[in-house]
Scaffold this active site. Structure first.
Site, PDB file in Angstrom:
ATOM      1  N   HIS A   1       0.836  -1.193   0.000  1.00 47.59           N
ATOM      2  CA  HIS A   1       0.000   0.000   0.000  1.00 47.59           C
ATOM      3  C   HIS A   1       0.870   1.243   0.000  1.00 47.59           C
ATOM      4  CE1 HIS A   1      -0.238   0.683   4.675  1.00 47.59           C
ATOM      5  NE2 HIS A   1       0.955   0.297   4.296  1.00 47.59           N
TER       6      HIS A   1
ATOM      7  N   CYS B   1       6.010   5.734   4.405  1.00 48.46           N
ATOM      8  CA  CYS B   1       4.770   5.063   3.983  1.00 48.46           C
ATOM      9  C   CYS B   1       4.130   5.746   2.784  1.00 48.46           C
ATOM     10  CB  CYS B   1       3.781   4.990   5.144  1.00 48.46           C
ATOM     11  SG  CYS B   1       4.376   3.970   6.496  1.00 48.46           S
TER      12      CYS B   1
ATOM     13  N   HIS C   1       4.889   0.070  -0.616  1.00 48.53           N
ATOM     14  CA  HIS C   1       5.672  -0.760   0.301  1.00 48.53           C
ATOM     15  C   HIS C   1       4.730  -1.808   0.858  1.00 48.53           C
ATOM     16  CE1 HIS C   1       3.721   1.959   3.149  1.00 48.53           C
ATOM     17  NE2 HIS C   1       3.959   1.063   4.071  1.00 48.53           N
TER      18      HIS C   1
ATOM     19  N   HIS D   1       3.555  -5.104   3.768  1.00 47.28           N
ATOM     20  CA  HIS D   1       3.510  -5.612   5.139  1.00 47.28           C
ATOM     21  C   HIS D   1       3.067  -7.066   5.123  1.00 47.28           C
ATOM     22  CE1 HIS D   1       3.981  -1.703   7.103  1.00 47.28           C
ATOM     23  NE2 HIS D   1       3.156  -1.216   6.188  1.00 47.28           N
TER      24      HIS D   1
ATOM     25  N   ASP E   1      -4.805 -10.753   0.030  1.00 45.85           N
ATOM     26  CA  ASP E   1      -3.482 -11.358   0.001  1.00 45.85           C
ATOM     27  C   ASP E   1      -2.778 -11.125  -1.332  1.00 45.85           C
ATOM     28  OD1 ASP E   1      -1.350 -12.804   1.146  1.00 45.85           O
ATOM     29  OD2 ASP E   1      -2.011 -14.647   0.163  1.00 45.85           O
ATOM     30  N   HIS E   2      -1.530 -10.662  -1.246  1.00 46.53           N
ATOM     31  CA  HIS E   2      -0.674 -10.386  -2.405  1.00 46.53           C
ATOM     32  C   HIS E   2      -1.311  -9.388  -3.362  1.00 46.53           C
ATOM     33  CE1 HIS E   2       1.554 -13.793  -0.833  1.00 46.53           C
ATOM     34  NE2 HIS E   2       2.573 -13.329  -1.504  1.00 46.53           N
TER      35      HIS E   2
ATOM     36  N   GLU F   1       0.008  -4.677  11.771  1.00 49.20           N
ATOM     37  CA  GLU F   1       0.746  -4.250  10.586  1.00 49.20           C
ATOM     38  C   GLU F   1       2.216  -4.643  10.730  1.00 49.20           C
ATOM     39  OE1 GLU F   1       0.017  -0.508   7.948  1.00 49.20           O
ATOM     40  OE2 GLU F   1       1.341   0.059   9.605  1.00 49.20           O
TER      41      GLU F   1
END
Length: 136
Positions: free
Chosen positions: A15, A34, A40, A42, A80-81, A125
Site C-alpha cells: 500500500h 509510507c 511498500h 507488510h 493477500d498479495h 501491521e
C-alpha cells in the site's frame, strides 16, 4: 454462557499512504516512508474475535471451520498479495491505513456473520503496531 473464540489469519499486501488533496511535501511530512510512490508492503497478521452465547446443543459458540472459511474466502482471497490502493475496490477512495483496513475487514465479516455474534478485528501491521475495531 457468554464466551469469545478467536481465529488468526495472515495476508501480505502492499500500500501507499497518501492524501491526493495534499501537496507532495505535506504527504511526505505526515506519512514519511509510507508515502513511497512505489508502494511498500507488510506481512499482516489478523485476529478475528467472535463473542456470544454458547449453543447448548452443540457446545459451540460458532463452528470455527465456518469462521475460518469466511476469513479465507472473503478476506485473505481479497487482500493477500494485492496492492491495496490499486486492486481493492474499498481503497479506491479510502487511504489504506491499518485503521481503515481493520474497518473494512470488520464490515465485510459483519455482513457474513449472524447478528447474534459480537465481532472484533485486530490487525497487526508489524509485530509492534496493531489496531482493533469492534464496530463502535
Amino acid at each position: 454462557m457468554y464466551i469469545s473464540v478467536f481465529r488468526k489469519a495472515h495476508f501480505n499486501a502492499a500500500h501507499r499512504l497518501h492524501n491526493p488533496n495534499w501537496s507532495a511535501t505535506k504527504n511526505e511530512a505526515i506519512f514519511g516512508l509510507c508515502n513511497n510512490p512505489h508502494y511498500h508492503g507488510h506481512n499482516y497478521e489478523l485476529e478475528v474475535k467472535v463473542s456470544g452465547e454458547v449453543d447448548p446443543e452443540t457446545g459451540y459458540l460458532i463452528d470455527l471451520k465456518l469462521l475460518s472459511d469466511l476469513i479465507r474466502d472473503h478476506i485473505e482471497a481479497k487482500l493477500d498479495h494485492k496492492n491495496l490502493n490499486l486492486q481493492v475496490e474499498e481503497f479506491q477512495n479510502l487511504n489504506p491505513t491499518a485503521e481503515n483496513i481493520a474497518y473494512v475487514i470488520w464490515h465485510i465479516l459483519r455482513k457474513k456473520l449472524d447478528e447474534k455474534y459480537d465481532l472484533m478485528v485486530r490487525l497487526y501491521e508489524t509485530p509492534r503496531n496493531y489496531v482493533e475495531y469492534e464496530g463502535k
